[in-house]
Motif scaffolding. Structure first.
Motif, PDB file in Angstrom:
ATOM      1  N   ASP A  95       0.848  -1.190   0.000  1.00 45.65           N
ATOM      2  CA  ASP A  95       0.000   0.000   0.000  1.00 45.65           C
ATOM      3  C   ASP A  95       0.884   1.242   0.000  1.00 45.65           C
ATOM      4  N   ALA A  96       0.923   1.931  -1.137  1.00 45.19           N
ATOM      5  CA  ALA A  96       1.787   3.103  -1.283  1.00 45.19           C
ATOM      6  C   ALA A  96       1.031   4.418  -1.146  1.00 45.19           C
ATOM      7  N   ALA A  97      -0.164   4.374  -0.590  1.00 39.03           N
ATOM      8  CA  ALA A  97      -1.032   5.560  -0.541  1.00 39.03           C
ATOM      9  C   ALA A  97      -0.366   6.755   0.138  1.00 39.03           C
ATOM     10  N   LYS A  98       0.482   6.506   1.128  1.00 38.95           N
ATOM     11  CA  LYS A  98       1.097   7.611   1.859  1.00 38.95           C
ATOM     12  C   LYS A  98       2.485   7.976   1.336  1.00 38.95           C
ATOM     13  N   PHE A  99       2.919   7.324   0.276  1.00 41.05           N
ATOM     14  CA  PHE A  99       4.229   7.609  -0.285  1.00 41.05           C
ATOM     15  C   PHE A  99       4.161   8.787  -1.263  1.00 41.05           C
ATOM     16  N   LYS A 100       5.268   9.515  -1.370  1.00 40.85           N
ATOM     17  CA  LYS A 100       5.311  10.637  -2.313  1.00 40.85           C
ATOM     18  C   LYS A 100       5.206  10.135  -3.752  1.00 40.85           C
ATOM     19  N   THR A 101       5.815   8.976  -4.016  1.00 43.86           N
ATOM     20  CA  THR A 101       5.704   8.328  -5.325  1.00 43.86           C
ATOM     21  C   THR A 101       4.947   7.022  -5.142  1.00 43.86           C
ATOM     22  N   ARG A 102       3.879   6.857  -5.905  1.00 39.98           N
ATOM     23  CA  ARG A 102       2.998   5.705  -5.701  1.00 39.98           C
ATOM     24  C   ARG A 102       2.979   4.775  -6.914  1.00 39.98           C
ATOM     25  N   PHE A 103       4.004   4.848  -7.730  1.00 43.93           N
ATOM     26  CA  PHE A 103       4.075   4.012  -8.932  1.00 43.93           C
ATOM     27  C   PHE A 103       5.508   3.557  -9.153  1.00 43.93           C
ATOM     28  N   ALA A 104       5.647   2.537  -9.971  1.00 48.05           N
ATOM     29  CA  ALA A 104       6.970   1.993 -10.300  1.00 48.05           C
ATOM     30  C   ALA A 104       6.830   1.125 -11.548  1.00 48.05           C
ATOM     31  N   CYS A 105       7.943   0.613 -12.031  1.00 50.15           N
ATOM     32  CA  CYS A 105       7.939  -0.334 -13.149  1.00 50.15           C
ATOM     33  C   CYS A 105       8.115  -1.741 -12.585  1.00 50.15           C
ATOM     34  N   GLU A 106       7.002  -2.357 -12.166  1.00 45.66           N
ATOM     35  CA  GLU A 106       7.002  -3.725 -11.668  1.00 45.66           C
ATOM     36  C   GLU A 106       6.929  -4.710 -12.837  1.00 45.66           C
ATOM     37  N   LEU A 107       7.297  -5.963 -12.577  1.00 44.16           N
ATOM     38  CA  LEU A 107       7.067  -7.010 -13.567  1.00 44.16           C
ATOM     39  C   LEU A 107       5.563  -7.190 -13.763  1.00 44.16           C
ATOM     40  N   LYS A 108       5.166  -7.626 -14.962  1.00 46.56           N
ATOM     41  CA  LYS A 108       3.743  -7.811 -15.282  1.00 46.56           C
ATOM     42  C   LYS A 108       3.472  -9.287 -15.611  1.00 46.56           C
ATOM     43  N   ASN A 109       2.297  -9.757 -15.229  1.00 45.89           N
ATOM     44  CA  ASN A 109       1.879 -11.130 -15.561  1.00 45.89           C
ATOM     45  C   ASN A 109       2.958 -12.143 -15.190  1.00 45.89           C
ATOM     46  N   PHE A 110       3.516 -11.944 -14.014  1.00 43.05           N
ATOM     47  CA  PHE A 110       4.644 -12.769 -13.580  1.00 43.05           C
ATOM     48  C   PHE A 110       4.284 -13.538 -12.323  1.00 43.05           C
ATOM     49  N   ASP A 111       4.543 -14.841 -12.336  1.00 40.04           N
ATOM     50  CA  ASP A 111       4.383 -15.692 -11.166  1.00 40.04           C
ATOM     51  C   ASP A 111       5.619 -16.572 -11.078  1.00 40.04           C
ATOM     52  N   VAL A 112       6.392 -16.402 -10.018  1.00 42.56           N
ATOM     53  CA  VAL A 112       7.654 -17.127  -9.910  1.00 42.56           C
ATOM     54  C   VAL A 112       7.458 -18.635  -9.974  1.00 42.56           C
ATOM     55  N   LYS A 113       6.283 -19.120  -9.542  1.00 43.75           N
ATOM     56  CA  LYS A 113       6.028 -20.574  -9.549  1.00 43.75           C
ATOM     57  C   LYS A 113       5.979 -21.138 -10.961  1.00 43.75           C
ATOM     58  N   ASP A 114       5.853 -20.275 -11.972  1.00 41.97           N
ATOM     59  CA  ASP A 114       5.910 -20.739 -13.358  1.00 41.97           C
ATOM     60  C   ASP A 114       7.334 -21.081 -13.780  1.00 41.97           C
ATOM     61  N   TYR A 115       8.304 -20.681 -12.964  1.00 38.81           N
ATOM     62  CA  TYR A 115       9.707 -20.847 -13.327  1.00 38.81           C
ATOM     63  C   TYR A 115      10.512 -21.660 -12.311  1.00 38.81           C
ATOM     64  N   ASN A 122      12.625   8.188  -2.309  1.00 41.18           N
ATOM     65  CA  ASN A 122      11.795   9.381  -2.146  1.00 41.18           C
ATOM     66  C   ASN A 122      12.449  10.376  -1.191  1.00 41.18           C
ATOM     67  N   ALA A 123      13.019   9.863  -0.115  1.00 40.83           N
ATOM     68  CA  ALA A 123      13.633  10.736   0.885  1.00 40.83           C
ATOM     69  C   ALA A 123      14.771  11.564   0.303  1.00 40.83           C
ATOM     70  N   LYS A 167       7.487  12.200  -9.228  1.00 41.64           N
ATOM     71  CA  LYS A 167       6.250  12.203  -8.435  1.00 41.64           C
ATOM     72  C   LYS A 167       5.025  12.412  -9.331  1.00 41.64           C
ATOM     73  N   ARG A 168       5.157  12.034 -10.591  1.00 44.77           N
ATOM     74  CA  ARG A 168       4.069  12.235 -11.552  1.00 44.77           C
ATOM     75  C   ARG A 168       2.993  11.157 -11.343  1.00 44.77           C
ATOM     76  N   ASN A 169       2.373  11.155 -10.166  1.00 41.21           N
ATOM     77  CA  ASN A 169       1.414  10.108  -9.796  1.00 41.21           C
ATOM     78  C   ASN A 169       0.155  10.119 -10.643  1.00 41.21           C
ATOM     79  N   GLU A 170      -0.171  11.259 -11.202  1.00 37.92           N
ATOM     80  CA  GLU A 170      -1.386  11.351 -12.020  1.00 37.92           C
ATOM     81  C   GLU A 170      -1.207  10.724 -13.399  1.00 37.92           C
TER      82      GLU A 170
END
Length: 417
Positions: free
Chosen positions: A42-62, A205-206, A212-215
């Protein structure tokens, strides 16, 4: 001493815009942004609330569930990317001299999530030191190459380079030199990182490093744009098989390109900020060109460090103009971080792979999200803005820099027998 030739015979990638080499390349040439709201916590209270996470990834597939639990995510990513690269290189593990096969890996931080969670769990308790027995083995930065070598029985050099965001580029240069000098036939190299965590996001962030382009997360990574406001944190891994040329030729391996040189330097300026005139960057590119035995006018493409920070982008492009002079306008320059975000210790590896694929396909991926010209940037430079461009690439450079003033540059040349 006659140095041996070194070639690339296998690639593997796990990135925010593709979970293998084919998907990664498709994402690059089509200008896909990997940035989106954070799902890991939950990043609701963070200054930056987005990132480049992996997509459609489940480690158990590998990876088997039990084995995966014994690895931090950065090691899981390393295992998956290296498996793809080994398979791509068609290495016959039974026919290799495994004493001459090494693993040299890069990680800027290592098992940050493991460290974070163990400390949080301890702090929430009554002071009794109850820690997972895998706490230390999961956390240490050198465990990724250790696991790769254990799985495959590789008994050559095995270690991790740690130089912040230059880590995997330094790993590749070390691998190049071990093979050049005849110490190894094959080295699995690259890097991995998994810092999209509470501690990672909070820490960056610190220090006011992140956008911080959250929008509008998908447009937040905008290298060279006048309205850039920081980098976007990414995660994943990139793996390359570097191999001595005669060894590769003898087994009929396919060859992506030749690795012809690498350079390193230090800014000796500031803990986090680049030298404003790019002096360290000028030095590292000159070192790389000299080490590779190529002239500035031979270079067709540069994948820049290009993080989308106000200071870093300007300094790097100043350095390119200084090193390449009038020829700089003929070079296709880009920043694939506009799509993947910044993978920290894995950045050098996935960006070197992007350069190799650009050379293979004759297409330079775009620098996306550019809309406003920065008057501090040389207008004559071709920054490959917003759309991929066709380009016959004979020589490509990949730049990677890190906090602490670490600079690394690696040179690839189109393979010719």
């Amino acid at each position: 001493m006659q140095l041996k030739r070194v070639v690339v015979t296998g690639l593997g990638a796990l990135t925010p815009i593709g979970n293998n080499i084919e998907e990664y390349w498709n994402g690059l040439v089509n200008g896909v942004s990997g940035a989106a709201p954070i799902t890991y916590f939950d990043a609701a209270k963070f200054k930056t609330r987005f990132a480049c996470e992996l997509k459609n990834f489940d480690v158990k597939d590998y990876i088997d569930r039990k084995e995966a639990r014994r690895m931090d995510r950065f090691t899981q990513y390393a295992m998956i990317a290296s498996d793809e690269a080994i398979k791509d290189a068609e290495l016959n593990l039974d026919q290799l001299n495994k004493y001459k096969v090494g693993v040299i890996w890069g990680a800027g931080i290592g098992g940050l999530e493991t460290f974070q969670n163990e400390v949080i769990n301890f702090a929430a308790g009554d002071g009794t030191p109850k820690f997972n027995p895998f706490f230390i083995p999961k956390m240490i930065a050198d465990i990724a190459p250790g696991n790769i070598s254990i799985k495959n029985g590789f008994m050559g050099p095995n270690y991790t380079t740690v130089s912040a965001c230059a880590s995997s580029a330094n790993a590749m240069i070390d691998a190049l030199n071990y093979i050049r000098l005849g110490h190894c036939d094959v080295i699995v190299t690259g890097g991995s990182e998994a810092a999209v965590t509470i501690a990672g996001m909070g820490g960056f962030n610190a220090m006011h490093a992140l956008s911080k382009r959250n929008e509008s997360p998908e447009t937040a990574s905008r290298p060279f744009d006048a309205e850039r406001d920081g980098f976007v944190l990414g995660e994943g891994a990139g793996a390359l098989i570097l191999e001595e040329y005669e060894h590769a030729k003898a087994r009929g391996a396919k060859i992506y390109a030749e690795v012809v040189g690498g350079g390193m330097s230090s800014d000796a300026h500031h803990m986090t900020a680049p030298h404003p005139e790019g002096l360290g960057v000028i030095a590292v590119m000159k070192n790389c060109l000299e080490n590779a035995g190529i002239n500035p006018e031979d270079v067709d493409h540069i994948n820049t460090h290009g993080t989308s920070t106000p200071l870093g982008d300007v300094a790097e492009l100043k350095a390119i103009s200084e090193v390449f002079g009038d020829h700089a306008k003929n070079i296709n320059i880009n920043s694939t971080k506009s799509m993947t975000g910044h993978l920290l210790g894995a950045a050098g590896a996935i960006e070197a792979i992007a350069s190799l694929l650009a050379m293979k396909h004759g297409i330079v991926p775009p620098t996306i999200n550019h809309s406003t010209v920065d008057d501090n940037i040389n207008p004559d430079l071709n920054l490959t803005l917003n759309k991929a461009q066709e380009k016959d690439i004979n020589v490509a450079l990949s730049n990677t820099f890190g906090f602490g003033g670490h600079n690394a540059c690696i040179a690839f040349k189109k393979y010719k027998q």
